[in-house]
Design a protein around this motif. Structure first.
Motif, short mmCIF file in Angstrom:
data_model
loop_
_atom_site.label_atom_id
_atom_site.label_comp_id
_atom_site.label_asym_id
_atom_site.label_seq_id
_atom_site.Cartn_x
_atom_site.Cartn_y
_atom_site.Cartn_z
N ASP A 90 37.27 39.45 49.43
CA ASP A 90 38.72 39.60 49.29
C ASP A 90 39.41 39.20 50.59
O ASP A 90 39.34 39.91 51.58
CB ASP A 90 39.08 41.03 48.89
CG ASP A 90 38.66 41.33 47.45
OD1 ASP A 90 38.55 40.35 46.67
OD2 ASP A 90 38.45 42.49 47.12
N LYS A 128 36.62 41.65 44.53
CA LYS A 128 37.04 42.32 43.30
C LYS A 128 38.14 41.55 42.59
O LYS A 128 38.58 41.95 41.52
CB LYS A 128 37.52 43.74 43.64
CG LYS A 128 36.43 44.63 44.23
CD LYS A 128 36.98 46.01 44.55
CE LYS A 128 35.89 46.90 45.15
NZ LYS A 128 36.40 48.26 45.50
N PRO A 156 35.03 37.32 39.60
CA PRO A 156 34.52 38.35 40.52
C PRO A 156 33.08 38.72 40.18
O PRO A 156 32.74 38.97 39.02
CB PRO A 156 35.47 39.53 40.29
CG PRO A 156 36.74 38.90 39.84
CD PRO A 156 36.33 37.71 39.01
#
Length: 297
Positions: free
Chosen positions: A193, A218, A260
């Motif tokens: 991320d 995520k 993800p």
């Protein structure tokens, strides 16, 4: 044990031995010798550690600099704890500055020049340690005390150690190539991320390379390579990548995508040398640091 591990082991071992030697004689030492020893130790440890980390984490200067500064600062600080406040300060500041310079050297120096530079630092470090050890041994010897024929103050001891370090260093190959993601058959690119790892990938012109893209974040992340049409996808039966070539001819961009937790792979070939930036096209991700570069040599 590889070359990097051997260098770090030698650095730690000599640091511990010299620190223990000085601490044993601290009640007989003059303040100036303590401060010079602290500055020398902090500076050389920070410089060597910075060079090694700068090479290992090439392309991530901020990370390697912070690690190098921490190692150099703490090495000088810990050495001076039982000696004096001034020794602690001098050692910590010297280690801080040397760690910063070492990381910058590791980032900027070409890979083929890392080996001679590291060799120079290791020999200088060993010479300084032996010179200080000899000076401390001579200055703390009590009058009337029988002298050892081959004590630490004997010049031959230092000369033998330098020769030993020279032969040891020549016995293992120090890689002249990037430690990660250089021109080879396969490379890996990890997206988390708001950052990529590594941020710099080096390829050879004309070489087919299998790239594995891992999205460990995520969130959804995309890799868009501004290839100017000079990086092409090679058909491969094992390829699992979602590679979008729409408008590639007009935009010259290569669009890679993974969900993800998903990993995809593909084969690419660079047809021209240059530096090609890549970034995440999800709104706001590029501004938060999801950028990198593909270098073709």
């Amino acid at each position: 044990m590889d070359a990097t591990a051997q260098v770090l082991f030698y650095l730690i071992f000599t640091y511990v031995c010299f620190t223990w030697f000085v601490w044993r004689k601290r009640n007989k030492l003059e303040p100036m010798i303590c401060m010079v020893s602290g500055m020398t130790l902090g500076m050389m440890v920070g410089l060597i550690a910075g060079l090694v980390l700068g090479v290992l984490f090439k392309g991530e200067l901020a990370y390697s600099t912070m690690l190098s500064i921490a190692i150099g600062t703490f090495s000088g600080l810990i050495f001076g704890i039982p000696l004096s406040i001034l020794t602690m300060i001098e050692g910590a500041l010297a280690g801080l500055m040397a760690g910063m310079m070492g990381a910058m050297l590791g980032e900027m120096v070409p890979y083929e020049q890392v080996e001679p530079l590291l060799f120079l630092f290791i020999m200088l470090y060993t010479f300084c340690i032996m010179l200080l050890t000899r000076q401390i041994a001579i200055s703390t010897d009590e009058k009337g005390h029988p002298q050892k024929r081959f004590g630490l103050q004997h010049p031959l001891v230092g000369a033998m150690l330098l020769i030993g370090v020279f032969l040891w260093f020549q016995s293992f190959p120090v890689s002249s190539h990037p430690p990660r993601q250089e021109a080879k058959q396969s490379v890996e690119l990890v997206a988390s991320d708001y950052f990529y790892h590594p941020q710099q990938i080096v390829l050879k012109k004309g070489e087919e390379v299998k790239v594995t893209y891992h999205n460990q974040g995520k969130l959804e992340h995309v890799v868009e390579i501004v290839s100017k049409g000079n990086i092409v996808v090679v058909p491969d039966a094992d390829s699992s990548a979602h590679v979008h070539m729409h408008d590639a001819k007009s935009t010259g961009e290569l669009h890679l995508y993974a969900q993800p937790g998903e990993s995809v792979s593909y084969m690419i070939r660079a047809t021209a040398e240059g530096v090609y930036p890549f970034y995440c096209t999800i709104p706001g991700h590029k501004e938060k640091g999801m950028v990198g570069s593909l270098i073709v040599k």
